[in-house]
Write a protein that holds these residues in place. Sequence first.
Motif, PDB file in Angstrom:
ATOM      1  N   ASP A  29      91.924  17.609  79.532  1.00 11.02           N
ATOM      2  CA  ASP A  29      92.768  18.241  78.511  1.00 11.02           C
ATOM      3  C   ASP A  29      92.142  18.113  77.120  1.00 11.02           C
ATOM      4  N   GLU A  30      91.692  16.927  76.793  1.00 11.19           N
ATOM      5  CA  GLU A  30      91.076  16.698  75.477  1.00 11.19           C
ATOM      6  C   GLU A  30      89.808  17.519  75.298  1.00 11.19           C
ATOM      7  N   ASP A  31      88.998  17.545  76.320  1.00 12.11           N
ATOM      8  CA  ASP A  31      87.728  18.267  76.242  1.00 12.11           C
ATOM      9  C   ASP A  31      87.926  19.778  76.129  1.00 12.11           C
ATOM     10  N   ILE A  32      88.843  20.318  76.909  1.00 18.45           N
ATOM     11  CA  ILE A  32      88.990  21.769  76.982  1.00 18.45           C
ATOM     12  C   ILE A  32      89.568  22.366  75.702  1.00 18.45           C
ATOM     13  N   LYS A  33      90.282  21.573  74.919  1.00 13.68           N
ATOM     14  CA  LYS A  33      90.877  22.078  73.677  1.00 13.68           C
ATOM     15  C   LYS A  33      89.833  22.696  72.756  1.00 13.68           C
ATOM     16  N   THR A  34      88.668  22.113  72.694  1.00 14.33           N
ATOM     17  CA  THR A  34      87.618  22.644  71.823  1.00 14.33           C
ATOM     18  C   THR A  34      86.594  23.491  72.580  1.00 14.33           C
ATOM     19  N   SER A  35      86.549  23.370  73.870  1.00 15.30           N
ATOM     20  CA  SER A  35      85.534  24.073  74.659  1.00 15.30           C
ATOM     21  C   SER A  35      85.789  25.566  74.811  1.00 15.30           C
ATOM     22  N   LEU A  36      87.017  26.020  74.665  1.00 17.51           N
ATOM     23  CA  LEU A  36      87.327  27.427  74.900  1.00 17.51           C
ATOM     24  C   LEU A  36      87.130  28.320  73.677  1.00 17.51           C
ATOM     25  N   THR A  37      86.835  27.747  72.543  1.00 18.41           N
ATOM     26  CA  THR A  37      86.615  28.546  71.335  1.00 18.41           C
ATOM     27  C   THR A  37      85.426  29.474  71.540  1.00 18.41           C
ATOM     28  N   GLY A  38      85.657  30.774  71.364  1.00 20.79           N
ATOM     29  CA  GLY A  38      84.591  31.759  71.495  1.00 20.79           C
ATOM     30  C   GLY A  38      84.239  32.149  72.917  1.00 20.79           C
ATOM     31  N   ILE A  39      84.974  31.649  73.891  1.00 20.92           N
ATOM     32  CA  ILE A  39      84.697  31.948  75.301  1.00 20.92           C
ATOM     33  C   ILE A  39      85.528  33.149  75.737  1.00 20.92           C
ATOM     34  N   ASN A  40      84.890  34.119  76.420  1.00 24.44           N
ATOM     35  CA  ASN A  40      85.669  35.239  76.955  1.00 24.44           C
ATOM     36  C   ASN A  40      85.693  35.271  78.485  1.00 24.44           C
ATOM     37  N   GLU A  41      84.953  34.354  79.112  1.00 27.35           N
ATOM     38  CA  GLU A  41      85.022  34.214  80.568  1.00 27.35           C
ATOM     39  C   GLU A  41      84.938  32.733  80.936  1.00 27.35           C
ATOM     40  N   LEU A  42      85.992  32.251  81.577  1.00 24.23           N
ATOM     41  CA  LEU A  42      86.055  30.876  82.041  1.00 24.23           C
ATOM     42  C   LEU A  42      86.029  30.882  83.560  1.00 24.23           C
ATOM     43  N   VAL A  43      85.044  30.194  84.129  1.00 20.92           N
ATOM     44  CA  VAL A  43      84.921  30.090  85.588  1.00 20.92           C
ATOM     45  C   VAL A  43      85.144  28.636  85.967  1.00 20.92           C
ATOM     46  N   ILE A  44      86.122  28.412  86.836  1.00 19.18           N
ATOM     47  CA  ILE A  44      86.436  27.065  87.302  1.00 19.18           C
ATOM     48  C   ILE A  44      86.074  26.980  88.779  1.00 19.18           C
ATOM     49  N   ASP A  45      85.131  26.097  89.096  1.00 18.74           N
ATOM     50  CA  ASP A  45      84.669  25.925  90.470  1.00 18.74           C
ATOM     51  C   ASP A  45      85.341  24.689  91.074  1.00 18.74           C
ATOM     52  N   LEU A  46      86.077  24.916  92.145  1.00 21.83           N
ATOM     53  CA  LEU A  46      86.842  23.840  92.781  1.00 21.83           C
ATOM     54  C   LEU A  46      86.250  23.401  94.117  1.00 21.83           C
ATOM     55  N   ALA A  47      84.999  23.731  94.377  1.00 17.56           N
ATOM     56  CA  ALA A  47      84.382  23.420  95.671  1.00 17.56           C
ATOM     57  C   ALA A  47      84.455  21.936  96.004  1.00 17.56           C
ATOM     58  N   GLN A  48      84.345  21.075  95.014  1.00 15.34           N
ATOM     59  CA  GLN A  48      84.332  19.630  95.258  1.00 15.34           C
ATOM     60  C   GLN A  48      85.635  18.938  94.843  1.00 15.34           C
ATOM     61  N   LEU A  49      86.662  19.722  94.521  1.00 16.24           N
ATOM     62  CA  LEU A  49      87.953  19.134  94.144  1.00 16.24           C
ATOM     63  C   LEU A  49      88.732  18.793  95.404  1.00 16.24           C
ATOM     64  N   ALA A  50      89.108  17.531  95.557  1.00 13.88           N
ATOM     65  CA  ALA A  50      89.805  17.069  96.757  1.00 13.88           C
ATOM     66  C   ALA A  50      91.322  17.159  96.629  1.00 13.88           C
ATOM     67  N   TYR A  51      91.840  17.066  95.388  1.00 14.24           N
ATOM     68  CA  TYR A  51      93.294  16.984  95.194  1.00 14.24           C
ATOM     69  C   TYR A  51      93.635  17.467  93.791  1.00 14.24           C
ATOM     70  N   ILE A  52      94.780  18.134  93.670  1.00 14.42           N
ATOM     71  CA  ILE A  52      95.296  18.518  92.357  1.00 14.42           C
ATOM     72  C   ILE A  52      96.790  18.244  92.325  1.00 14.42           C
TER      73      ILE A  52
END
Length: 98
Positions: A29-52
């Motif tokens: 959450d903390e990281d993404i607040k500043t990471s999306l500035t100027g981004i027009n395509e966000l790709v989230i890869d969940l191949a290695q995500l075990a649980y949400i």
Amino acid sequence: MAFTKKQSAEKLEIAFTGRLDAQTSPEFDEDIKTSLTGINELVIDLAQLAYISSAGLRTFFTCSKVMKKQGKMIIRNANSTIMEILKTTGFTQLADFE
């Protein structure tokens, strides 16, 4: 949980490993607040995500709201368990899936 980011121009790719839950999502959450500035395509890869958990879903929802104004959000490689959670919660309506 760990995540890696790769940015090229206005595209940001994030890959998750492990669990995205109440203990681990605040870091993202903390990281993404500043990471999306100027981004027009966000790709989230969940191949290695075990649980949400719901906390992780909240984080994705926040990303979705920002990206709806700036461009698009794509979720890739969700395993069947994660995909079922995303479908059940209606999240599949908020992003594109590959």
